[in-house]
Design a protein around this motif. Structure first.
Motif, PDB file in Angstrom:
ATOM      1  N   GLU A 177      -6.784   1.820  13.542  1.00 51.01           N
ATOM      2  CA  GLU A 177      -5.951   1.688  12.340  1.00 51.01           C
ATOM      3  C   GLU A 177      -5.381   3.010  11.844  1.00 51.01           C
ATOM      4  O   GLU A 177      -4.258   3.059  11.329  1.00 51.01           O
ATOM      5  CB  GLU A 177      -6.761   1.011  11.218  1.00 51.01           C
ATOM      6  CG  GLU A 177      -7.027  -0.461  11.440  1.00 51.01           C
ATOM      7  CD  GLU A 177      -8.194  -0.738  12.372  1.00 51.01           C
ATOM      8  OE1 GLU A 177      -8.416  -1.917  12.722  1.00 51.01           O
ATOM      9  OE2 GLU A 177      -8.889   0.240  12.756  1.00 51.01           O
ATOM     10  N   VAL A 180      -1.267   3.631  11.379  1.00 53.01           N
ATOM     11  CA  VAL A 180      -0.510   4.068  10.202  1.00 53.01           C
ATOM     12  C   VAL A 180       0.281   5.340  10.506  1.00 53.01           C
ATOM     13  O   VAL A 180       1.450   5.466  10.121  1.00 53.01           O
ATOM     14  CB  VAL A 180      -1.455   4.265   8.997  1.00 53.01           C
ATOM     15  CG1 VAL A 180      -0.701   4.870   7.812  1.00 53.01           C
ATOM     16  CG2 VAL A 180      -2.067   2.925   8.591  1.00 53.01           C
ATOM     17  N   TYR A 212       6.611  -2.648   9.584  1.00 49.61           N
ATOM     18  CA  TYR A 212       5.714  -3.524   8.838  1.00 49.61           C
ATOM     19  C   TYR A 212       4.370  -3.464   9.566  1.00 49.61           C
ATOM     20  O   TYR A 212       4.254  -3.899  10.716  1.00 49.61           O
ATOM     21  CB  TYR A 212       6.272  -4.943   8.781  1.00 49.61           C
ATOM     22  CG  TYR A 212       7.415  -5.079   7.803  1.00 49.61           C
ATOM     23  CD1 TYR A 212       7.249  -5.730   6.580  1.00 49.61           C
ATOM     24  CD2 TYR A 212       8.668  -4.536   8.090  1.00 49.61           C
ATOM     25  CE1 TYR A 212       8.292  -5.842   5.665  1.00 49.61           C
ATOM     26  CE2 TYR A 212       9.716  -4.636   7.189  1.00 49.61           C
ATOM     27  CZ  TYR A 212       9.516  -5.295   5.977  1.00 49.61           C
ATOM     28  OH  TYR A 212      10.558  -5.391   5.075  1.00 49.61           O
ATOM     29  N   VAL A 213       3.391  -2.911   8.894  1.00 50.64           N
ATOM     30  CA  VAL A 213       2.102  -2.592   9.511  1.00 50.64           C
ATOM     31  C   VAL A 213       1.082  -3.641   9.092  1.00 50.64           C
ATOM     32  O   VAL A 213       0.729  -3.741   7.918  1.00 50.64           O
ATOM     33  CB  VAL A 213       1.638  -1.187   9.072  1.00 50.64           C
ATOM     34  CG1 VAL A 213       0.317  -0.835   9.741  1.00 50.64           C
ATOM     35  CG2 VAL A 213       2.708  -0.155   9.390  1.00 50.64           C
ATOM     36  N   ILE A 217      -6.798  -1.121   6.363  1.00 56.51           N
ATOM     37  CA  ILE A 217      -5.644  -0.295   5.996  1.00 56.51           C
ATOM     38  C   ILE A 217      -6.011   0.688   4.894  1.00 56.51           C
ATOM     39  O   ILE A 217      -5.792   1.891   5.014  1.00 56.51           O
ATOM     40  CB  ILE A 217      -4.460  -1.176   5.544  1.00 56.51           C
ATOM     41  CG1 ILE A 217      -3.865  -1.941   6.733  1.00 56.51           C
ATOM     42  CG2 ILE A 217      -3.378  -0.326   4.874  1.00 56.51           C
ATOM     43  CD1 ILE A 217      -2.753  -2.895   6.364  1.00 56.51           C
ATOM     44  N   CYS A 218      -6.598   0.166   3.814  1.00 56.70           N
ATOM     45  CA  CYS A 218      -6.757   1.005   2.614  1.00 56.70           C
ATOM     46  C   CYS A 218      -7.980   1.909   2.660  1.00 56.70           C
ATOM     47  O   CYS A 218      -8.036   2.893   1.927  1.00 56.70           O
ATOM     48  CB  CYS A 218      -6.802   0.134   1.361  1.00 56.70           C
ATOM     49  SG  CYS A 218      -8.320  -0.810   1.168  1.00 56.70           S
ATOM     50  N   CYS A 239      -2.479   6.757   5.069  1.00 46.85           N
ATOM     51  CA  CYS A 239      -1.602   6.108   4.083  1.00 46.85           C
ATOM     52  C   CYS A 239      -1.111   7.138   3.058  1.00 46.85           C
ATOM     53  O   CYS A 239       0.061   7.146   2.677  1.00 46.85           O
ATOM     54  CB  CYS A 239      -2.347   4.982   3.368  1.00 46.85           C
ATOM     55  SG  CYS A 239      -2.670   3.526   4.380  1.00 46.85           S
ATOM     56  N   ARG A 283       5.793  -0.461   5.307  1.00 49.70           N
ATOM     57  CA  ARG A 283       5.271  -1.611   4.573  1.00 49.70           C
ATOM     58  C   ARG A 283       3.895  -1.945   5.124  1.00 49.70           C
ATOM     59  O   ARG A 283       3.771  -2.384   6.273  1.00 49.70           O
ATOM     60  CB  ARG A 283       6.205  -2.818   4.707  1.00 49.70           C
ATOM     61  CG  ARG A 283       7.475  -2.711   3.831  1.00 49.70           C
ATOM     62  CD  ARG A 283       8.446  -1.639   4.322  1.00 49.70           C
ATOM     63  NE  ARG A 283       9.647  -1.578   3.513  1.00 49.70           N
ATOM     64  CZ  ARG A 283       9.926  -0.637   2.613  1.00 49.70           C
ATOM     65  NH1 ARG A 283       9.062   0.325   2.381  1.00 49.70           N
ATOM     66  NH2 ARG A 283      11.049  -0.652   1.946  1.00 49.70           N
ATOM     67  N   LEU A 284       2.887  -1.725   4.321  1.00 50.57           N
ATOM     68  CA  LEU A 284       1.500  -1.925   4.734  1.00 50.57           C
ATOM     69  C   LEU A 284       1.062  -3.316   4.308  1.00 50.57           C
ATOM     70  O   LEU A 284       0.947  -3.605   3.115  1.00 50.57           O
ATOM     71  CB  LEU A 284       0.616  -0.857   4.093  1.00 50.57           C
ATOM     72  CG  LEU A 284       1.004   0.584   4.459  1.00 50.57           C
ATOM     73  CD1 LEU A 284       0.497   1.565   3.419  1.00 50.57           C
ATOM     74  CD2 LEU A 284       0.504   0.950   5.843  1.00 50.57           C
ATOM     75  N   GLY A 321      -1.639  -6.010   4.101  1.00 48.12           N
ATOM     76  CA  GLY A 321      -3.080  -6.200   4.180  1.00 48.12           C
ATOM     77  C   GLY A 321      -3.521  -7.607   3.840  1.00 48.12           C
ATOM     78  O   GLY A 321      -3.454  -8.029   2.688  1.00 48.12           O
ATOM     79  N   TYR A 337       2.508  -1.328  -0.376  1.00 45.01           N
ATOM     80  CA  TYR A 337       1.296  -1.993   0.084  1.00 45.01           C
ATOM     81  C   TYR A 337       1.292  -3.407  -0.471  1.00 45.01           C
ATOM     82  O   TYR A 337       1.427  -3.614  -1.684  1.00 45.01           O
ATOM     83  CB  TYR A 337       0.048  -1.249  -0.387  1.00 45.01           C
ATOM     84  CG  TYR A 337      -1.248  -1.983  -0.122  1.00 45.01           C
ATOM     85  CD1 TYR A 337      -1.664  -2.249   1.176  1.00 45.01           C
ATOM     86  CD2 TYR A 337      -2.045  -2.426  -1.178  1.00 45.01           C
ATOM     87  CE1 TYR A 337      -2.849  -2.935   1.426  1.00 45.01           C
ATOM     88  CE2 TYR A 337      -3.237  -3.099  -0.941  1.00 45.01           C
ATOM     89  CZ  TYR A 337      -3.632  -3.353   0.364  1.00 45.01           C
ATOM     90  OH  TYR A 337      -4.807  -4.034   0.598  1.00 45.01           O
TER      91      TYR A 337
END
Length: 318
Positions: free
Chosen positions: A61, A65, A79-80, A87-88, A95, A107-108, A110, A165
């Motif tokens: 991950e 990113v 777009y991830v 992700i976070c 990020c 664009r994350l 989740g 996000y």
């Protein structure tokens, strides 16, 4: 007023994953980046239609990113897709430093937000993501609550300049909005008007708040406003101030109480020196034992039963 069917079941990851084809058709610069979760994130169709615009970096991950940041530097709109905690938290530094610091159009996306991962347990829950992502400069934080809104939210991301996000539940949602619904980043949506109290919610809790509001109106004749705060950051300050005029505010989000939607609302109330009855509902500051999400929502008091009880308690204080 629209008749709502609380037995409906729509799954946002299915809708958003499939809608990526529409987004890809609208802009040839749109690409999808995955960390070996195209099945979980439901975007395999995009990969099949646009194979040259789909990238699977494997279970990495942080690399995902950073790779997306590189694509954005080259003028693409990546777009991830992954699970929200991966992700976070796992890719938090990327990020912040690779995406947000450069204010890139990444664009994350989740999924598995909040406790919606259920029996997958704490490793797959994401109850810290709004606190983390909201504290990163330049980062917009969004959360859809129904199928139409999810699509319109994704449309809006095509026009926005900067990192975004989007957290989304894997629990089923209902249809709340009509096709003519107008979505705008940073502008809350009023699902139901009311003068005796206001729910301020996002994501999965919107349907619970709506159900609770309708019950209260039927049982005790009080009209409760339901505000869908789909943009957590930047929050709609005017909507919060308007909600406070009812005298009773219940905030609910599938997130830790600390650093979530309730904190954003409380800061506005404090800074504006507004006095109102106020309850902040969400995940307590401890790790819950793994269980199905509806059970946890009930235990923590932010399903329809809990929201109904919380609002009635506030009304009875007056």
């Amino acid at each position: 007023m629209k008749i709502f069917n609380f037995n409906e079941k729509y799954f946002l990851r299915n809708i958003m994953g499939a809608y990526m084809v529409n987004i890809g058709n609208q802009n040839e610069k749109v690409v999808v980046v995955n960390a070996d979760l195209s099945g979980t994130c439901r975007n395999k169709t995009f990969t099949e239609i646009f194979p040259e615009r789909a990238f699977n970096v494997g279970i990495a991950e942080q690399n995902m990113v950073s790779f997306a940041a590189g694509l954005a530097h080259e003028g693409f709109i990546p777009y991830v897709f992954s699970m929200a905690p991966f992700i976070c938290m796992r890719a938090c530094e990327q990020c912040r430093t690779d995406v947000a610091y450069a204010n890139l159009n990444v664009r994350l996306m989740g999924t598995y937000a909040g406790l919606s991962g259920g029996i997958s347990g704490a490793t797959h829950w994401s109850v810290e993501d709004c606190a983390i992502m909201g504290s990163i400069a330049n980062m917009i934080v969004l959360e859809p609550c129904d199928p139409i809104q999810a699509k319109k939210m994704m449309e809006a991301t095509l026009k926005y300049n900067g990192p975004i996000y989007i957290r989304s539940t894997v629990e089923p949602v209902i249809s709340i909005y009509n096709n003519d619904y107008e979505y705008k980043i940073g502008k809350a949506s009023i699902v139901k008007d009311g003068v005796d109290g206001a729910y301020i919610c996002s994501g999965i809790t919107v349907k619970y708040a709506l159900e609770a509001a309708l019950r209260i109106e039927k049982k005790i004749g009080k009209s409760i406003c339901v505000i869908d705060m789909h943009t957590i950051k930047p929050i709609d300050k005017e909507a919060v101030i308007k909600a406070a005029k009812t005298g009773n505010i219940v905030v609910a989000q599938d997130h830790n109480k600390i650093g979530g939607l309730g904190y954003y609302v409380a800061i506005i109330l404090a800074e504006e020196k507004i006095s109102t009855n106020f309850i902040n509902l969400g995940v307590e500051d401890k790790f819950e034992a793994m269980a199905h999400a509806p059970y946890l929502y009930n235990k923590l008091g932010y399903d329809a039963d809990g929201l109904e009880k919380a609002m009635i308690n506030l009304i009875n204080k007056n």
